[in-house]
Design an enzyme around this catalytic site. Structure first.
Site, PDB file in Angstrom:
ATOM      1  N   SER A  45       7.088   7.851 158.203  1.00 53.54           N
ATOM      2  CA  SER A  45       8.290   8.447 157.598  1.00 53.54           C
ATOM      3  C   SER A  45       8.649   9.719 158.340  1.00 53.54           C
ATOM      4  O   SER A  45       8.031  10.769 158.112  1.00 53.54           O
ATOM      5  CB  SER A  45       8.032   8.804 156.132  1.00 53.54           C
ATOM      6  OG  SER A  45       7.452   7.737 155.455  1.00 53.54           O
ATOM      7  N   SER A  83      16.272  11.894 151.774  1.00 53.58           N
ATOM      8  CA  SER A  83      16.858  10.562 151.553  1.00 53.58           C
ATOM      9  C   SER A  83      15.902   9.685 150.741  1.00 53.58           C
ATOM     10  O   SER A  83      16.342   8.742 150.073  1.00 53.58           O
ATOM     11  CB  SER A  83      17.190   9.888 152.894  1.00 53.58           C
ATOM     12  OG  SER A  83      16.031   9.734 153.683  1.00 53.58           O
ATOM     13  N   GLY A  84      14.604   9.959 150.831  1.00 59.57           N
ATOM     14  CA  GLY A  84      13.640   9.175 150.055  1.00 59.57           C
ATOM     15  C   GLY A  84      12.579   8.482 150.907  1.00 59.57           C
ATOM     16  O   GLY A  84      11.837   7.637 150.393  1.00 59.57           O
ATOM     17  N   LYS A  85      12.475   8.834 152.178  1.00 60.46           N
ATOM     18  CA  LYS A  85      11.504   8.174 153.067  1.00 60.46           C
ATOM     19  C   LYS A  85      10.086   8.246 152.498  1.00 60.46           C
ATOM     20  O   LYS A  85       9.403   7.228 152.390  1.00 60.46           O
ATOM     21  CB  LYS A  85      11.512   8.842 154.468  1.00 60.46           C
ATOM     22  CG  LYS A  85      12.866   8.857 155.143  1.00 60.46           C
ATOM     23  CD  LYS A  85      12.816   9.553 156.490  1.00 60.46           C
ATOM     24  CE  LYS A  85      12.473  11.032 156.474  1.00 60.46           C
ATOM     25  NZ  LYS A  85      13.460  11.891 155.778  1.00 60.46           N
TER      26      LYS A  85
HETATM   27  N1  LIG Z   1      15.357  22.070 161.092  1.00 60.19           N
HETATM   28  C1  LIG Z   1      14.825  21.082 160.365  1.00 60.19           C
HETATM   29  N2  LIG Z   1      15.431  19.863 160.319  1.00 60.19           N
HETATM   30  C2  LIG Z   1      14.891  18.886 159.595  1.00 60.19           C
HETATM   31  N3  LIG Z   1      13.742  18.981 158.878  1.00 60.19           N
HETATM   32  C3  LIG Z   1      13.090  20.163 158.894  1.00 60.19           C
HETATM   33  C4  LIG Z   1      13.608  21.259 159.623  1.00 60.19           C
HETATM   34  N4  LIG Z   1      12.767  22.308 159.446  1.00 60.19           N
HETATM   35  C5  LIG Z   1      11.777  21.911 158.653  1.00 60.19           C
HETATM   36  N5  LIG Z   1      11.949  20.623 158.306  1.00 60.19           N
HETATM   37  C6  LIG Z   1      10.953  19.864 157.538  1.00 60.19           C
HETATM   38  O1  LIG Z   1      10.339  18.987 158.463  1.00 60.19           O
HETATM   39  C7  LIG Z   1      10.435  17.646 158.016  1.00 60.19           C
HETATM   40  C8  LIG Z   1      10.983  16.740 159.133  1.00 60.19           C
HETATM   41  O2  LIG Z   1      10.004  16.513 160.082  1.00 60.19           O
HETATM   42  P1  LIG Z   1      10.095  15.212 160.978  1.00 60.19           P
HETATM   43  O3  LIG Z   1       8.872  15.226 161.822  1.00 60.19           O
HETATM   44  O4  LIG Z   1      10.327  14.040 160.128  1.00 60.19           O
HETATM   45  O5  LIG Z   1      11.405  15.514 161.860  1.00 60.19           O
HETATM   46  S1  LIG Z   1      11.898  14.797 163.182  1.00 60.19           S
HETATM   47  O6  LIG Z   1      11.683  13.345 163.015  1.00 60.19           O
HETATM   48  O7  LIG Z   1      11.120  15.298 164.316  1.00 60.19           O
HETATM   49  O8  LIG Z   1      13.320  15.139 163.318  1.00 60.19           O
HETATM   50  C9  LIG Z   1      11.397  17.609 156.867  1.00 60.19           C
HETATM   51  O9  LIG Z   1      10.802  16.712 155.942  1.00 60.19           O
HETATM   52  P2  LIG Z   1      11.626  15.651 155.062  1.00 60.19           P
HETATM   53  O10 LIG Z   1      12.446  16.494 154.143  1.00 60.19           O
HETATM   54  O11 LIG Z   1      10.546  14.900 154.367  1.00 60.19           O
HETATM   55  O12 LIG Z   1      12.434  14.765 155.965  1.00 60.19           O
HETATM   56  C10 LIG Z   1      11.438  19.061 156.366  1.00 60.19           C
HETATM   57  O13 LIG Z   1      10.485  19.230 155.344  1.00 60.19           O
HETATM   58  N1  LIG Z   2      16.108   5.289 144.768  1.00 64.69           N
HETATM   59  C1  LIG Z   2      15.406   6.313 145.261  1.00 64.69           C
HETATM   60  N2  LIG Z   2      14.621   6.126 146.340  1.00 64.69           N
HETATM   61  C2  LIG Z   2      13.917   7.172 146.867  1.00 64.69           C
HETATM   62  N3  LIG Z   2      13.924   8.431 146.356  1.00 64.69           N
HETATM   63  C3  LIG Z   2      14.695   8.663 145.274  1.00 64.69           C
HETATM   64  C4  LIG Z   2      15.467   7.628 144.691  1.00 64.69           C
HETATM   65  N4  LIG Z   2      16.151   8.138 143.644  1.00 64.69           N
HETATM   66  C5  LIG Z   2      15.811   9.445 143.575  1.00 64.69           C
HETATM   67  N5  LIG Z   2      14.932   9.765 144.540  1.00 64.69           N
HETATM   68  C6  LIG Z   2      14.377  11.134 144.711  1.00 64.69           C
HETATM   69  O1  LIG Z   2      14.828  11.665 145.966  1.00 64.69           O
HETATM   70  C7  LIG Z   2      13.854  12.555 146.508  1.00 64.69           C
HETATM   71  C8  LIG Z   2      13.506  12.082 147.911  1.00 64.69           C
HETATM   72  O2  LIG Z   2      12.604  12.997 148.488  1.00 64.69           O
HETATM   73  P1  LIG Z   2      11.603  12.578 149.633  1.00 64.69           P
HETATM   74  O3  LIG Z   2      10.968  11.264 149.353  1.00 64.69           O
HETATM   75  O4  LIG Z   2      10.715  13.747 149.888  1.00 64.69           O
HETATM   76  O5  LIG Z   2      12.630  12.367 150.866  1.00 64.69           O
HETATM   77  P2  LIG Z   2      12.333  12.429 152.423  1.00 64.69           P
HETATM   78  O6  LIG Z   2      10.908  12.012 152.636  1.00 64.69           O
HETATM   79  O7  LIG Z   2      13.316  11.464 153.026  1.00 64.69           O
HETATM   80  O8  LIG Z   2      12.586  13.843 152.835  1.00 64.69           O
HETATM   81  C9  LIG Z   2      12.650  12.513 145.577  1.00 64.69           C
HETATM   82  O9  LIG Z   2      12.719  13.618 144.711  1.00 64.69           O
HETATM   83  C10 LIG Z   2      12.860  11.197 144.794  1.00 64.69           C
HETATM   84  O10 LIG Z   2      12.285  11.218 143.516  1.00 64.69           O
END
Ligand SMILES: Nc1ncnc2c1ncn2[C@@H]1O[C@H](COP(=O)(O)OS(=O)(=O)O)[C@@H](OP(=O)(O)O)[C@H]1O
Ligand SMILES: Nc1ncnc2c1ncn2[C@@H]1O[C@H](COP(=O)(O)OP(=O)(O)O)[C@@H](O)[C@H]1O
Length: 205
Positions: free
Chosen positions: A107, A40-42
Site C-alpha cells: 500500500s 483513499s483507504g489503501k
Molecule cells: N508530501 C507527502 N505526500 C504524500 N504523503 C506524505 C507526504 N508527507 C508525508 N506523507 C505520509 O507518507 C505516506 C505516503 O508514503 P508512500 O511511501 O506511500 O508515498 S509514495 O508512494 O512514495 O508517494 C502517506 O501515507 P498515506 O496517508 O497512508 O498514503 C502520509 O502519511
Molecule cells: N469504503 C472504504 N474503504 C476504505 N476506507 C474507508 C472506506 N470508508 C471509509 N473509510 C475510511 O477512510 C480512511 C482511509 O484511511 P487509510 O486506510 O489510512 O488510507 P490510506 O492508506 O490510503 O492513506 C479510514 O479512516 C477508513 O476508515
C-alpha cells in the site's frame, strides 16, 4: 531503472522452486499493489483483506508506506526522485515476498504510472502475478476523512509537495481492480479482490 553499481555478480539458482513453495502453502504467491491518494483507504482495505485471507488459511504480508518509511526507506523523502526510489525498492521487496509464496499487500501512494509499470514489468518478466488495485476516491472525500490530519497541514502550508494538493497523482489507466472507496463498502471492496484472486487461481479457498 537504477544504476547497477555492483559488477561481477551472478544469480545463484537453488533446487526448491516457486512451485514447490506454492504446493507447500496450498496457494500461489502474488503482489497486490494498492495505489491511491492519501486517505483513499489503501491501508484500511489491505488490513481487512489480510484478516480475511488469514481466516481462509492464506499467507499474506502487508507492506505499508508509513511503516516502510520508518525502516528500510527512512532515508527517502517525497521528491519525485525519492518517491521513484521508494517504489523501486518496495517493488523488489514485494517480488521477493510473492516469489516466496506469500501474497504481498503493498500500500503506497505510488503516484507515478511509470514507477508502477516498472514494478509490473519486474513481476511479469519473472512470470509472477502483479495485480494493480486502484483505490479510487475523490480528493474531497479523502480530504474530509483526513485520518492523520495531513491535508489540514498541507492546506496550511506546513507540508510541502503533498500528493493531490501541490504534488501530482497519476491514476492507473487499466488497473486489474478498480475500487471506489467513496461509494463502496469495505466488505464489497474485499470481496472484489478475493474474487479476482480466485479467478486467477492464486487461491482456491
Ligand atoms: N508530501 C507527502 N505526500 C504524500 N504523503 C506524505 C507526504 N508527507 C508525508 N506523507 C505520509 O507518507 C505516506 C505516503 O508514503 P508512500 O511511501 O506511500 O508515498 S509514495 O508512494 O512514495 O508517494 C502517506 O501515507 P498515506 O496517508 O497512508 O498514503 C502520509 O502519511
Ligand atoms: N469504503 C472504504 N474503504 C476504505 N476506507 C474507508 C472506506 N470508508 C471509509 N473509510 C475510511 O477512510 C480512511 C482511509 O484511511 P487509510 O486506510 O489510512 O488510507 P490510506 O492508506 O490510503 O492513506 C479510514 O479512516 C477508513 O476508515
Amino acid at each position: 531503472m537504477a544504476e547497477q553499481k555492483a559488477t561481477n555478480v551472478h544469480w545463484h539458482e537453488g533446487d526448491i522452486t516457486r512451485e514447490h513453495r506454492s504446493r507447500l502453502l496450498g496457494h500461489k504467491g502474488a503482489t497486490l499493489w494498492f495505489t491511491g491518494l492519501s486517505g483513499s483507504g489503501k491501508s484500511t482495505v489491505a488490513v481487512e483483506l489480510e484478516g480475511r485471507l488469514n481466516e481462509l488459511g492464506v499467507l499474506s504480508y502487508r507492506l505499508d508506506g508509513d511503516n516502510v518509511r520508518l525502516g528500510i526507506n527512512r532515508n527517502l523523502g517525497f521528491s519525485a526522485e525519492d518517491r521513484t526510489e521508494n517504489i523501486r525498492r518496495i517493488g523488489e521487496i514485494a517480488k521477493l515476498f510473492a516469489d516466496s509464496g506469500v501474497i504481498a499487500l503493498s500500500s503506497f501512494i505510488s503516484p507515478y504510472a511509470a514507477d508502477r509499470n516498472q514494478v509490473r514489468e519486474l513481476h511479469e518478466a519473472a512470470g509472477m502475478d502483479f495485480i494493480e488495485v486502484f483505490v479510487d476516491c475523490s480528493l474531497e472525500a479523502a480530504e474530509s476523512r483526513d485520518p492523520k490530519g495531513l491535508y489540514k497541514k498541507a492546506r496550511a502550508g506546513e507540508i510541502k509537495n503533498f500528493t493531490g494538493i501541490d504534488d501530482p497523482y497519476e491514476s492507473p489507466w487499466k488497473p486489474e481492480i478498480h475500487l471506489h472507496s467513496d461509494q463502496q463498502s469495505l466488505t464489497e471492496e474485499v470481496d472484489m479482490i478475493l474474487g479476482e484472486l480466485r479467478e486467477r487461481g492464486i487461491i482456491n479457498a
